[in-house]
Design a protein around this motif. Structure first.
Motif: not given
Length: 338
Positions: A67-71, A128-136, A146-160
């Motif tokens: 979990s990158l962001k919890t609660g 959050l997207l910036s943290q994911v990018r920096d984390g990857i 290792i292959q990286i997957a994400c679970s970040l909730g609902m997305l817009t097309q730009e975020q996809v």
């Protein structure tokens, strides 16, 4: 008087339809499987295992999650201890980049091929997207392939599109339950909103990971409905969770799904989704115990999450790896998933 035609056994139907032709069961057929008497469960699991071997092969995919962001999530998913709307003991927290890199390294060291970055949000903001990018980037700089997957909730097309550009391999977004039952589980967004995100993910070329939670008050008919709705989506992976009645949530007093009922569900979902990665996820320790977990692995499951599940403890990863070795189930190699 004309005798009534003899009823065809649903497992005989499944053997011809699913095992021989690779065509998943219909909603009515799945419901029949879910209603099988307990003495038929061994037959169901044996057939489901044959289906898994024929259409998916013998290998097991191993994954770790962090979990990158919890609660502090604004949504009211009634099963979730991370919702900010319920008095659960989970509080909002962020994992820093070095912590993310360590978690990815530890996951890779177990032999896992998949590492999923999860955040408790309605959808990702720029931070959050910036943290994911920096984390990857940091995980790759650490020499981790290792292959990286994400679970970040609902997305817009730009975020996809951003996630695709980051190299995210697979995206998890669970439908959670049948469309007809969803309004009883979540009121702050709709089943259709989740479905739209999943379609964008599929169209963008990322793998789709989509499952749900069994034991949230749904009927057997709604479980059958859910199985065929997942089949319509054609996800690459379906994580099967079993409700953990977390303190402070509206479901804290719900009963734990019994082992026999859970095994029927595993077998039924395999027969509805013959070509899909079917993953043991949260709640399996509580519902199955050690013996039941082995039965599930021999009843259609071909993937497993090792370690902990976000806010709930799992078994030590080595116990699951030992179980797979005992069952002579090879772990899917990283090179074969790239």
């Amino acid at each position: 008087m004309t005798a009534a035609p003899e009823q065809i056994d649903v497992l005989d139907e499944a053997r011809e339809q699913v095992l021989e032709r690779g065509v998943g069961l219909t909603e009515a057929q799945v419901l029949k499987v879910l209603e099988l008497p307990e003495e038929r469960i061994p037959d169901l699991l044996a057939l489901a295992h044959e289906v898994r071997e024929r259409w998916c092969g013998p290998e097991v995919e191993v994954e770790g999650i962090v979990s990158l962001k919890t609660g502090g999530c604004p949504e009211d998913c009634h099963f979730c201890s991370q919702s900010g709307q319920f008095p659960s003991p989970v509080r909002s927290a962020w994992l820093d980049i070095p912590g993310l890199v360590r978690a990815a390294r530890q996951t890779r060291d177990t032999g896992a091929t998949e590492f999923c970055i999860v955040a408790a949000v309605r959808g990702p903001d720029k931070r959050l997207l910036s943290q994911v990018r920096d984390g990857i980037k940091a995980i790759r700089a650490d020499g981790n392939d290792i292959q990286i997957a994400c679970s970040l909730g609902m997305l817009t097309q730009e975020q996809v599109d951003e996630l695709v550009a980051m190299g995210v391999h697979r995206y998890n977004h669970n439908l959670e339950t049948a469309r007809s039952h969803f309004p009883e589980v979540v009121t702050t967004h709709s089943w259709e909103e989740r479905w739209d995100t999943l379609r964008m993910i599929r169209d963008a070329g990322m793998e789709v990971c989509c499952g749900g939670i069994i034991g949230m008050g749904e009927t057997l008919a709604q479980r059958a409905e859910f199985a065929v709705q997942l089949a319509e989506l054609e996800p690459d992976e379906v994580p099967l969770n079993f409700l953990i009645p977390n303190p402070g949530t509206p479901y804290e007093n719900y009963p734990v799904v019994e082992g026999a009922e859970a095994l029927r569900t595993v077998g039924a979902f395999r027969l509805a989704l013959p070509r899909t990665i079917l993953r043991f996820a949260g709640g399996r320790e509580l519902t199955f115990g050690d013996l039941g977990a082995k039965q599930g692995m021999l009843g259609g499951i071909n993937a497993i999450i090792v370690g902990n599940y976000l806010t709930n403890l799992g078994r030590p990863a080595q116990q699951d790896l030992d179980m797979l070795e005992e069952l002579s189930m090879p772990i899917k190699a990283l090179s074969q998933t790239l």
